[in-house]
Structures are given as structure tokens and as C-alpha cells.
Design a protein around this motif. Structure first.
Motif, PDB file in Angstrom:
ATOM      1  N   PHE A 227      33.447  23.932  60.755  1.00 46.08           N
ATOM      2  CA  PHE A 227      34.476  23.666  61.759  1.00 46.08           C
ATOM      3  C   PHE A 227      35.416  22.592  61.233  1.00 46.08           C
ATOM      4  CE2 PHE A 227      30.835  25.323  63.924  1.00 46.08           C
ATOM      5  CZ  PHE A 227      31.327  26.083  64.970  1.00 46.08           C
TER       6      PHE A 227
ATOM      7  N   VAL B  18      38.410  20.728  68.040  1.00 42.87           N
ATOM      8  CA  VAL B  18      38.078  21.752  67.054  1.00 42.87           C
ATOM      9  C   VAL B  18      39.323  22.610  66.847  1.00 42.87           C
ATOM     10  CG1 VAL B  18      36.627  23.754  66.546  1.00 42.87           C
ATOM     11  CG2 VAL B  18      35.651  21.775  67.742  1.00 42.87           C
TER      12      VAL B  18
ATOM     13  N   ARG C  59      37.142  27.447  63.299  1.00 46.06           N
ATOM     14  CA  ARG C  59      35.739  27.785  63.083  1.00 46.06           C
ATOM     15  C   ARG C  59      35.719  28.851  62.006  1.00 46.06           C
ATOM     16  NH1 ARG C  59      33.131  32.315  64.569  1.00 46.06           N
ATOM     17  NH2 ARG C  59      30.884  32.227  64.458  1.00 46.06           N
TER      18      ARG C  59
ATOM     19  N   SER D 190      35.831  32.267  68.784  1.00 46.18           N
ATOM     20  CA  SER D 190      35.188  31.002  69.088  1.00 46.18           C
ATOM     21  C   SER D 190      35.819  30.404  70.335  1.00 46.18           C
ATOM     22  CB  SER D 190      35.338  30.014  67.934  1.00 46.18           C
ATOM     23  OG  SER D 190      34.831  28.752  68.309  1.00 46.18           O
TER      24      SER D 190
ATOM     25  N   TRP E 128      27.940  24.507  69.988  1.00 48.33           N
ATOM     26  CA  TRP E 128      29.089  24.749  69.115  1.00 48.33           C
ATOM     27  C   TRP E 128      29.387  26.239  68.968  1.00 48.33           C
ATOM     28  CZ3 TRP E 128      32.023  21.318  65.832  1.00 48.33           C
ATOM     29  CH2 TRP E 128      31.784  19.960  66.084  1.00 48.33           C
TER      30      TRP E 128
ATOM     31  N   GLU F  38      28.183  27.711  58.784  1.00 49.68           N
ATOM     32  CA  GLU F  38      29.405  27.753  59.586  1.00 49.68           C
ATOM     33  C   GLU F  38      30.081  26.404  59.461  1.00 49.68           C
ATOM     34  OE1 GLU F  38      29.768  29.390  63.487  1.00 49.68           O
ATOM     35  OE2 GLU F  38      28.204  30.878  63.116  1.00 49.68           O
TER      36      GLU F  38
ATOM     37  N   ARG G 180      35.267  27.405  71.075  1.00 52.24           N
ATOM     38  CA  ARG G 180      35.400  25.987  70.750  1.00 52.24           C
ATOM     39  C   ARG G 180      36.774  25.634  70.198  1.00 52.24           C
ATOM     40  NH1 ARG G 180      32.498  24.470  74.183  1.00 52.24           N
ATOM     41  NH2 ARG G 180      30.377  25.156  74.074  1.00 52.24           N
ATOM     42  N   VAL G 181      37.444  26.574  69.557  1.00 54.51           N
ATOM     43  CA  VAL G 181      38.737  26.278  68.966  1.00 54.51           C
ATOM     44  C   VAL G 181      39.722  25.903  70.071  1.00 54.51           C
ATOM     45  CG1 VAL G 181      40.685  27.237  67.681  1.00 54.51           C
ATOM     46  CG2 VAL G 181      38.351  27.723  66.948  1.00 54.51           C
TER      47      VAL G 181
END
Length: 175
Positions: free
Chosen positions: A140, A148, A151, A33, A131, A138, A35-36
Motif C-alpha cells: 500500500f 491510502v 493498493r 480496494s 486493510w 500486498e 481502502r484507497v
């Protein structure tokens, strides 16, 4: 004796070493991910019925929270729902993003199984793309700074809750 005689065993041991190194990875099934470690992406969606609407301002508020992408047509979402209900009963803030769903069906799902979400929004796919969602469900973990921190793709089971979600909630809370 020719040096080529040693080539097949060397190739074999080299491949075996790579295989063993690959087997030592934490979770080979985990999807990466982007986003993390970053800020929670901007939300684009509408309210679901008369439920409080999830907004960017709510995600930015202090405190750890879960953001759960779900749909009424998703069988694994139905399986994880009792766990989300239990987390909500414990006081965990859970925000729901209803993904590519008929609003009537989504509300019916919540009426039947209960509503663990503090606030909900609908998504036609734009928010999910931002996202990095591959499919539902999913979940988060978002920390008190709007970052974030985890995930998790797939339904939350008791094992996942104990070994992945709870530790991530505690880490995000600084415990």
C-alpha cells in the motif's frame, strides 16, 4: 420480411460492444480496494524481535510511505525483496507487516535477505482483514496525511515498480 430476422445480428453486435468496452478497462486483473482514498486502518500487532515496531503514530507522520504485507513462507515475497531493498536504499520509507508467520522464521528471512523496513509489526490476521488484504505480498502507498492512495496485490517487479509504484509514490508526494 419478419423483424425477427434482425434479432441475431443485433444480439451479436450488442455482445461484441460489451466485450470491447470490457477490454478497455485499465487493469482487469486489479482487485478493488475499499481502502484507497481512506485513512490507513488501525494496526493491531506486536513487535518482531528487536526491530522498531510499526505503530499508528508512524503511519500518521508526514511523508509518503509504503506498507508491505509479507511472510517468510511466501515465495513471491522472496522475489520482490530485492526491489524493496533497493527502494529503501533510495530513501523510501517502507513499513513491514509480517503476516501469520513464525517470528523466528520471519527474523531469519530478514537476516538472510536484509531488512528494508523502517519499522515492522507482526499480524495474526486482524490487521490484514482491516486493510482488505487477500494474501501476501500486498503493498500500500500511504501519503503524508495517512491516506491510502494505492493498493497493489502481488509481488512488485521492475515493471510494476516503474509503471505503478513509482507513479503512485510521486502522486502521493504531490509531484
Amino acid at each position: 420480411m419478419s423483424p425477427l430476422v434482425f434479432l441475431p445480428p443485433l444480439v451479436f453486435f450488442g455482445l461484441a460492444a460489451l466485450f470491447l468496452i470490457g477490454m478497455q478497462r485499465d487493469n482487469p486483473d486489479a482487485l478493488p480496494s475499499t481502502r484507497v482514498g481512506g485513512a490507513a486502518p488501525v494496526l493491531e500487532g506486536a513487535a518482531l524481535g528487536s526491530n522498531p515496531q510499526l505503530t499508528d503514530a508512524l503511519l500518521a507522520e508526514p511523508g509518503v510511505k509504503l506498507v508491505n504485507f509479507w511472510a517468510s513462507w511466501c515465495a513471491p515475497c522472496r522475489l520482490e525483496h530485492p526491489i524493496l531493498e533497493a527502494l529503501a536504499d533510495e530513501g523510501v520509507t517502507i513499513y513491514g507487516i509480517n503476516y501469520k508467520d513464525d517470528p523466528g522464521n520471519a527474523q531469519g528471512f530478514l537476516d538472510e535477505l536484509g531488512n528494508p523496513y523502517t519499522a515492522i509489526m507482526t499480524d495474526e490476521g486482524r490487521t490484514a482483514i482491516k486493510w482488505g488484504v487477500y494474501g501476501v505480498p500486498e503493498t500500500f502507498v500511504v501519503d503524508g496525511n495517512g491516506q491510502v492512495t494505492l493498493r497493489f496485490a502481488g509481488p512488485i517487479t521492475q515493471e510494476i515498480l516503474a509503471h505503478t509504484i513509482r507513479p503512485a509514490l510521486q502522486a502521493a508526494a504531490g509531484q
